[in-house]
Design a protein around this motif. Sequence first.
Motif, PDB file in Angstrom:
ATOM      1  N   VAL A 125     121.062  20.896  17.261  1.00  0.00           N
ATOM      2  CA  VAL A 125     122.445  21.229  17.615  1.00  0.00           C
ATOM      3  C   VAL A 125     123.313  20.018  17.304  1.00  0.00           C
ATOM      4  CG1 VAL A 125     124.028  21.803  19.494  1.00  0.00           C
ATOM      5  CG2 VAL A 125     121.740  22.824  19.433  1.00  0.00           C
ATOM      6  N   PRO A 126     124.251  20.116  16.354  1.00  0.00           N
ATOM      7  CA  PRO A 126     125.118  18.979  16.042  1.00  0.00           C
ATOM      8  C   PRO A 126     126.066  18.662  17.197  1.00  0.00           C
ATOM      9  CG  PRO A 126     125.140  20.593  14.260  1.00  0.00           C
ATOM     10  CD  PRO A 126     124.496  21.252  15.443  1.00  0.00           C
ATOM     11  N   ILE A 127     126.162  17.369  17.535  1.00  0.00           N
ATOM     12  CA  ILE A 127     127.128  16.886  18.515  1.00  0.00           C
ATOM     13  C   ILE A 127     127.792  15.634  17.937  1.00  0.00           C
ATOM     14  CG2 ILE A 127     125.839  17.828  20.479  1.00  0.00           C
ATOM     15  CD1 ILE A 127     124.953  14.886  21.074  1.00  0.00           C
ATOM     16  N   HIS A 128     128.607  14.975  18.740  1.00  0.00           N
ATOM     17  CA  HIS A 128     129.257  13.711  18.368  1.00  0.00           C
ATOM     18  C   HIS A 128     130.008  13.865  17.043  1.00  0.00           C
ATOM     19  CE1 HIS A 128     129.873   9.366  18.093  1.00  0.00           C
ATOM     20  NE2 HIS A 128     129.457   9.292  19.342  1.00  0.00           N
ATOM     21  N   GLN A 129     130.882  14.866  17.019  1.00  0.00           N
ATOM     22  CA  GLN A 129     131.591  15.224  15.795  1.00  0.00           C
ATOM     23  C   GLN A 129     133.099  15.142  15.917  1.00  0.00           C
ATOM     24  OE1 GLN A 129     131.142  16.981  18.224  1.00  0.00           O
ATOM     25  NE2 GLN A 129     132.051  18.995  18.179  1.00  0.00           N
ATOM     26  N   ALA A 130     133.621  14.717  17.093  1.00  0.00           N
ATOM     27  CA  ALA A 130     135.068  14.785  17.320  1.00  0.00           C
ATOM     28  C   ALA A 130     135.857  13.885  16.383  1.00  0.00           C
ATOM     29  CB  ALA A 130     135.390  14.436  18.775  1.00  0.00           C
ATOM     30  N   GLY A 131     135.235  12.819  15.874  1.00  0.00           N
ATOM     31  CA  GLY A 131     135.936  11.926  14.971  1.00  0.00           C
ATOM     32  C   GLY A 131     135.995  12.406  13.541  1.00  0.00           C
ATOM     33  N   LEU A 132     135.378  13.540  13.253  1.00  0.00           N
ATOM     34  CA  LEU A 132     135.373  14.086  11.898  1.00  0.00           C
ATOM     35  C   LEU A 132     136.477  15.132  11.745  1.00  0.00           C
ATOM     36  CD1 LEU A 132     131.523  14.704  11.455  1.00  0.00           C
ATOM     37  CD2 LEU A 132     132.841  12.774  10.559  1.00  0.00           C
ATOM     38  N   GLN A 145     133.427  18.032   9.273  1.00  0.00           N
ATOM     39  CA  GLN A 145     132.467  18.652  10.191  1.00  0.00           C
ATOM     40  C   GLN A 145     131.674  19.733   9.461  1.00  0.00           C
ATOM     41  OE1 GLN A 145     133.719  19.942  14.080  1.00  0.00           O
ATOM     42  NE2 GLN A 145     135.232  18.318  14.270  1.00  0.00           N
ATOM     43  N   GLN A 146     132.372  20.586   8.739  1.00  0.00           N
ATOM     44  CA  GLN A 146     131.693  21.660   8.017  1.00  0.00           C
ATOM     45  C   GLN A 146     130.730  21.100   6.979  1.00  0.00           C
ATOM     46  OE1 GLN A 146     134.635  24.402   6.466  1.00  0.00           O
ATOM     47  NE2 GLN A 146     135.678  24.550   8.431  1.00  0.00           N
ATOM     48  N   MET A 147     131.157  20.052   6.276  1.00  0.00           N
ATOM     49  CA  MET A 147     130.295  19.442   5.271  1.00  0.00           C
ATOM     50  C   MET A 147     129.039  18.845   5.906  1.00  0.00           C
ATOM     51  SD  MET A 147     131.053  16.126   2.859  1.00  0.00           S
ATOM     52  CE  MET A 147     132.614  16.812   2.290  1.00  0.00           C
ATOM     53  N   HIS A 148     129.228  18.115   7.005  1.00  0.00           N
ATOM     54  CA  HIS A 148     128.081  17.492   7.664  1.00  0.00           C
ATOM     55  C   HIS A 148     127.123  18.543   8.220  1.00  0.00           C
ATOM     56  CE1 HIS A 148     129.696  13.146   8.312  1.00  0.00           C
ATOM     57  NE2 HIS A 148     130.171  13.671   7.192  1.00  0.00           N
ATOM     58  N   HIS A 149     127.674  19.596   8.795  1.00  0.00           N
ATOM     59  CA  HIS A 149     126.813  20.663   9.301  1.00  0.00           C
ATOM     60  C   HIS A 149     126.033  21.324   8.163  1.00  0.00           C
ATOM     61  CE1 HIS A 149     129.619  21.217  13.035  1.00  0.00           C
ATOM     62  NE2 HIS A 149     128.912  20.109  13.082  1.00  0.00           N
ATOM     63  N   HIS A 150     126.712  21.561   7.055  1.00  0.00           N
ATOM     64  CA  HIS A 150     126.049  22.179   5.904  1.00  0.00           C
ATOM     65  C   HIS A 150     124.906  21.306   5.404  1.00  0.00           C
ATOM     66  CE1 HIS A 150     125.412  24.168   2.056  1.00  0.00           C
ATOM     67  NE2 HIS A 150     125.611  22.995   1.453  1.00  0.00           N
ATOM     68  N   LEU A 151     125.137  20.001   5.305  1.00  0.00           N
ATOM     69  CA  LEU A 151     124.090  19.115   4.805  1.00  0.00           C
ATOM     70  C   LEU A 151     122.941  18.981   5.803  1.00  0.00           C
ATOM     71  CD1 LEU A 151     126.314  16.378   3.146  1.00  0.00           C
ATOM     72  CD2 LEU A 151     124.842  18.045   1.983  1.00  0.00           C
ATOM     73  N   LEU A 152     123.259  18.950   7.081  1.00  0.00           N
ATOM     74  CA  LEU A 152     122.188  18.910   8.081  1.00  0.00           C
ATOM     75  C   LEU A 152     121.324  20.162   7.999  1.00  0.00           C
ATOM     76  CD1 LEU A 152     124.071  17.466  11.192  1.00  0.00           C
ATOM     77  CD2 LEU A 152     122.151  16.396  10.006  1.00  0.00           C
ATOM     78  N   ASP A 199     111.785  20.156  21.423  1.00  0.00           N
ATOM     79  CA  ASP A 199     112.129  21.532  21.075  1.00  0.00           C
ATOM     80  C   ASP A 199     113.565  21.623  20.559  1.00  0.00           C
ATOM     81  OD1 ASP A 199     111.574  24.363  20.963  1.00  0.00           O
ATOM     82  OD2 ASP A 199     112.848  24.590  22.727  1.00  0.00           O
ATOM     83  N   VAL A 200     114.510  21.025  21.280  1.00  0.00           N
ATOM     84  CA  VAL A 200     115.924  21.091  20.927  1.00  0.00           C
ATOM     85  C   VAL A 200     116.468  19.669  20.840  1.00  0.00           C
ATOM     86  CG1 VAL A 200     118.215  21.911  21.594  1.00  0.00           C
ATOM     87  CG2 VAL A 200     116.191  23.324  22.060  1.00  0.00           C
ATOM     88  N   LEU A 201     117.009  19.318  19.691  1.00  0.00           N
ATOM     89  CA  LEU A 201     117.592  17.995  19.470  1.00  0.00           C
ATOM     90  C   LEU A 201     119.096  18.123  19.385  1.00  0.00           C
ATOM     91  CD1 LEU A 201     117.414  14.961  18.748  1.00  0.00           C
ATOM     92  CD2 LEU A 201     117.201  15.669  16.344  1.00  0.00           C
ATOM     93  N   LEU A 202     119.815  17.395  20.246  1.00  0.00           N
ATOM     94  CA  LEU A 202     121.264  17.276  20.149  1.00  0.00           C
ATOM     95  C   LEU A 202     121.529  16.102  19.222  1.00  0.00           C
ATOM     96  CD1 LEU A 202     122.070  17.704  23.960  1.00  0.00           C
ATOM     97  CD2 LEU A 202     121.873  19.479  22.200  1.00  0.00           C
ATOM     98  N   ALA A 203     121.851  16.398  17.972  1.00  0.00           N
ATOM     99  CA  ALA A 203     121.858  15.387  16.916  1.00  0.00           C
ATOM    100  C   ALA A 203     123.275  14.928  16.591  1.00  0.00           C
ATOM    101  CB  ALA A 203     121.199  15.937  15.659  1.00  0.00           C
ATOM    102  N   PRO A 204     123.551  13.628  16.669  1.00  0.00           N
ATOM    103  CA  PRO A 204     124.865  13.129  16.258  1.00  0.00           C
ATOM    104  C   PRO A 204     125.158  13.480  14.798  1.00  0.00           C
ATOM    105  CG  PRO A 204     123.671  11.457  17.492  1.00  0.00           C
ATOM    106  CD  PRO A 204     122.699  12.560  17.218  1.00  0.00           C
ATOM    107  N   ALA A 205     126.380  13.987  14.570  1.00  0.00           N
ATOM    108  CA  ALA A 205     126.774  14.391  13.217  1.00  0.00           C
ATOM    109  C   ALA A 205     127.702  13.388  12.561  1.00  0.00           C
ATOM    110  CB  ALA A 205     127.447  15.763  13.257  1.00  0.00           C
ATOM    111  N   GLY A 206     128.286  12.474  13.330  1.00  0.00           N
ATOM    112  CA  GLY A 206     129.185  11.499  12.738  1.00  0.00           C
ATOM    113  C   GLY A 206     129.611  10.466  13.743  1.00  0.00           C
ATOM    114  N   PRO A 211     137.985  18.622  10.425  1.00  0.00           N
ATOM    115  CA  PRO A 211     137.276  19.901  10.337  1.00  0.00           C
ATOM    116  C   PRO A 211     136.515  20.087   9.027  1.00  0.00           C
ATOM    117  CG  PRO A 211     139.398  20.244  11.360  1.00  0.00           C
ATOM    118  CD  PRO A 211     139.371  18.803  10.921  1.00  0.00           C
ATOM    119  N   ALA A 212     137.103  19.681   7.915  1.00  0.00           N
ATOM    120  CA  ALA A 212     136.413  19.838   6.627  1.00  0.00           C
ATOM    121  C   ALA A 212     135.146  19.002   6.585  1.00  0.00           C
ATOM    122  CB  ALA A 212     137.342  19.446   5.482  1.00  0.00           C
TER     123      ALA A 212
END
Length: 211
Positions: A171-178, A183-190, A142-149, A180-181
């Motif tokens: 729900v995007p997670i694992h994004q602290a190494g990205l 992060q926004q790009m990866h979220h948009h593409l996801l 139902d809910v996937l916590l998906a690594p974003a980077g 901010p710009a």
Amino acid sequence: MQLTHYGHACVLVELSTTRILLDPGTYSEGFEALRDLDLILITHAHPDHVDVDRLRTLISLNPDVTIVHTPGTTDLLAGLTTTTASPGDILTADGVEIGVLGSGTHAPIHPDLPSSDNNGYLIDGRVLHPGDALDPPGIAVDVLLAPAGGPWMKLGEGVDYVRAVAPRVVVPIHQAGLAPAHQQMHHHLLRTLAPSGTELVILEHAVPHAL
């Protein structure tokens, strides 16, 4: 069900009677004073997924909490009362089933680096945290916590993983190494490349969100 994202891979999952914290690591903030935790799930031993010092603080505030982790995390947590689990195991916490999924192996960063074990956790048959691997669960989620980077993945692999799982919510997670710009790009593409019927939900830091 309510989710709270404390940054990177750390997420609090609250069901009707059970509070489960995943991956309280060094890149995450705000989880240190949580109380009434029933279960802490650790996907693997890398410090961005388990901060041992702050874990000890959590244990002092939650003396009855159960801690579950991979066999490869055992030495790191020496002296603590914990439980090891591997893919294929099924655990219960206050009647909530926790399925341990995945291949058992962290996604490779480079052949010259040591490998790590890794657990994915499926909570109540609904919420999947895959850790640092993109192993399709082979069952509906139902809910996937998906690594974003991360250094072990590229975004196209993350998109293909979301498509393979096809959850109701990602729900995007694992994004602290990205940055901010990024992060926004990866979220948009996801969001743009997610399969039909999948909604991307970005959780505000440390703010509970009902799903």
